[in-house]
Design a protein around this motif. Structure first.
Motif, PDB file in Angstrom:
ATOM      1  N   ARG A  72       0.836  -1.190   0.000  1.00 27.96           N
ATOM      2  CA  ARG A  72       0.000   0.000   0.000  1.00 27.96           C
ATOM      3  C   ARG A  72       0.872   1.242   0.000  1.00 27.96           C
ATOM      4  NH1 ARG A  72      -4.854  -1.736   4.219  1.00 27.96           N
ATOM      5  NH2 ARG A  72      -5.682  -3.405   2.891  1.00 27.96           N
ATOM      6  N   VAL A  73       0.337   2.315  -0.541  1.00 26.92           N
ATOM      7  CA  VAL A  73       1.075   3.569  -0.674  1.00 26.92           C
ATOM      8  C   VAL A  73       0.448   4.636   0.209  1.00 26.92           C
ATOM      9  CG1 VAL A  73       1.662   5.446  -2.254  1.00 26.92           C
ATOM     10  CG2 VAL A  73       1.843   3.065  -3.020  1.00 26.92           C
ATOM     11  N   GLN A  74       1.289   5.347   0.944  1.00 32.13           N
ATOM     12  CA  GLN A  74       0.855   6.496   1.737  1.00 32.13           C
ATOM     13  C   GLN A  74       1.672   7.693   1.304  1.00 32.13           C
ATOM     14  OE1 GLN A  74      -1.568   6.787   4.493  1.00 32.13           O
ATOM     15  NE2 GLN A  74      -1.177   8.870   3.797  1.00 32.13           N
ATOM     16  N   CYS A  75       1.017   8.689   0.724  1.00 27.15           N
ATOM     17  CA  CYS A  75       1.721   9.896   0.312  1.00 27.15           C
ATOM     18  C   CYS A  75       1.704  10.911   1.440  1.00 27.15           C
ATOM     19  CB  CYS A  75       1.073  10.485  -0.935  1.00 27.15           C
ATOM     20  SG  CYS A  75       1.247   9.437  -2.399  1.00 27.15           S
ATOM     21  N   GLY A  76       2.755  11.695   1.528  1.00 22.29           N
ATOM     22  CA  GLY A  76       2.855  12.708   2.573  1.00 22.29           C
ATOM     23  C   GLY A  76       3.606  13.918   2.075  1.00 22.29           C
ATOM     24  N   ARG A  77       4.165  14.663   2.992  1.00 20.39           N
ATOM     25  CA  ARG A  77       4.859  15.910   2.666  1.00 20.39           C
ATOM     26  C   ARG A  77       6.244  15.612   2.101  1.00 20.39           C
ATOM     27  NH1 ARG A  77       4.325  19.757   7.856  1.00 20.39           N
ATOM     28  NH2 ARG A  77       5.599  21.067   6.450  1.00 20.39           N
ATOM     29  N   MET A  78       6.372  15.679   0.788  1.00 20.39           N
ATOM     30  CA  MET A  78       7.624  15.410   0.077  1.00 20.39           C
ATOM     31  C   MET A  78       8.114  13.978   0.320  1.00 20.39           C
ATOM     32  SD  MET A  78       8.469  18.266  -1.506  1.00 20.39           S
ATOM     33  CE  MET A  78       8.387  20.055  -1.437  1.00 20.39           C
TER      34      MET A  78
END
Length: 274
Positions: free
Chosen positions: A174-180
């Motif tokens: 699974r992918v979790q995108c965040g700040r940079m």
């Protein structure tokens, strides 16, 4: 928006900081305070291993543990990292890796059993990332996840995110995108919203402080608890930053301008709730 009856106070959205604390003080002993770490309790740094809590945060949280039911930190960081940063606080609960790890007070760290078989995959992924991603990418291995940071080279965003998405598809992650950053983690159902949902049933109220899109699930968990129990109220606080735009602030009840300002805010909270 319906009002929340809290002792002698009535809390109706939208409300001010003063109204939120006045409503909380009547039930401080039933209140849980939840905090994200990076960007909330600590400023975001180019080197994630160098991040430390903002000034005043440690003293304020230690004092707050004496006046509220519970204080918990819910973070993408491993519990071991959080324990190092908050070593002087023995009564704070730590939830690491979006809830895949947790430690209550000074107890041992407990890992979600379903995530453990994925450790070898994360080792292989981190090694591949270091070999294949362009220079300027910082690969953070967390045992149960791998975070790919491009803060010092924002021009790499598209390449790093594309590589991460491809690896997630290849490995079933699974992918979790965040700040940079883009983070790859096991396909195990744990997130900040689930942590909050499981932690608040015995609480009379709760505050959640966060800065990133992953914190919106925690906000939603407090809203869901309110919907299920009219006597409960939750306060969602965004720590503002330009990287998430208005998405987090729009989902929150209150906004604080920075981790440093949060240190001052929590110091004031000690006086209000005591």
């Amino acid at each position: 928006m319906r009002p929340y009856n809290s002792g002698n106070h009535q809390l109706t959205r939208p409300f001010s900081v003063d109204q939120a604390w006045n409503a909380t003080v009547d039930r401080a002993g039933q209140c849980v305070l939840f905090f994200d770490f990076d960007g909330t309790l600590a400023p975001v740094e180019d080197d994630p291993t160098a991040v430390q809590p903002a000034p005043k945060v440690l003293a304020a949280i230690e004092a707050l543990t004496e006046v509220v039911q519970r204080v918990a930190i819910v973070s993408a960081r491993p519990v071991e990292f959080l324990r190092d940063r908050f070593a002087s606080l023995t009564d704070v609960d730590l939830y690491g890796l979006y809830g895949l790890e947790h430690s209550h007070g000074s107890a041992e760290t407990v890992t979600e059993p379903a995530a453990l078989p994925w450790v070898p995959t994360m080792v292989e992924l981190a090694e591949r990332a270091r070999a294949e991603l362009p220079e300027g990418t910082l690969v953070e291995y967390k045992r149960l996840s791998v975070a790919l940071h491009y803060r010092t080279a924002p021009e790499l965003a598209a390449a790093v995110e594309s590589w991460g998405q491809a690896q997630a598809g290849r490995l079933g992650l699974r992918v979790q995108c965040g700040r940079m950053v883009i983070e790859l983690k096991p396909p195990v159902d744990r997130d900040k919203g689930m942590v909050i949902g499981e932690a608040v049933p015995s609480a009379g109220c709760a505050w959640y402080f966060g800065d990133d899109v992953s914190d919106i699930k925690a906000f939603a968990a407090l809203r869901a608890r309110e919907a299920a129990d009219p006597s409960f109220f939750g306060i969602c606080v965004a720590v503002a930053n330009p990287e998430t735009g208005q998405e987090v602030s729009t989902a929150a009840d209150l906004t604080i301008e920075s981790p440093e300002a949060l240190g001052d805010f929590l110091t004031e909270a000690v006086h209000r709730l005591s």
